[in-house]
Design a protein around this motif. Structure first.
Motif: not given
Length: 108
Positions: A64-91
DNA sequence: GGATTGACGTGTC
DNA sequence: AGACACGCCAATC
């Protein structure tokens, strides 16, 4: 035509419902690749070039780790999108991963 | 066409 | 609990 392995990956990832996530291994398995989970991730590398945009933020590793987040244009974008969809992301890790997990083998 | 490469997975130390 | 090692397998060089 014979779609490459990652062409199939793209399609499957696009099928992931909103608010759900899955793992590379699960995708690979559903494609009959078995343990070639790395191929899934490798395919996602080209996902940035694909269209329509692939919700790669819904794909994480088995922990459940966001391993590929650094491959996004913006690393924080991945978590942002997930949280917007109701997925809780921590660390950089999805909480209640089991709850949000979407298994292509089961759902399809 | 052999060697290298990976956004992984599981097991061990 | 964190770090390290090996296995898998298709695409790319």
């Amino acid at each position: 035509m014979e779609q490459s392995f990652y062409d199939q990956v793209f399609e499957l990832v696009r099928l992931i419902p909103k608010g759900r996530v899955t793992s590379y291994g699960a995708i690979a398995k559903s494609l009959g690749a078995g343990g070639s989970a790395r191929m899934v991730g490798y395919a996602m590398s080209n996902a940035s070039l694909a269209y329509p945009a692939i919700p790669a933020h819904r794909v994480v590793n088995s922990t459940g780790l966001l391993t590929g987040k650094f491959h996004f244009a913006e690393p924080n974008l991945m978590q942002e999108l997930l949280e917007q969809e109701g997925v809780v992301v921590k660390n950089d890790k999805i909480q209640n991963f089991k709850q949000h997990f979407w298994d292509p083998l089961v759902e399809l």
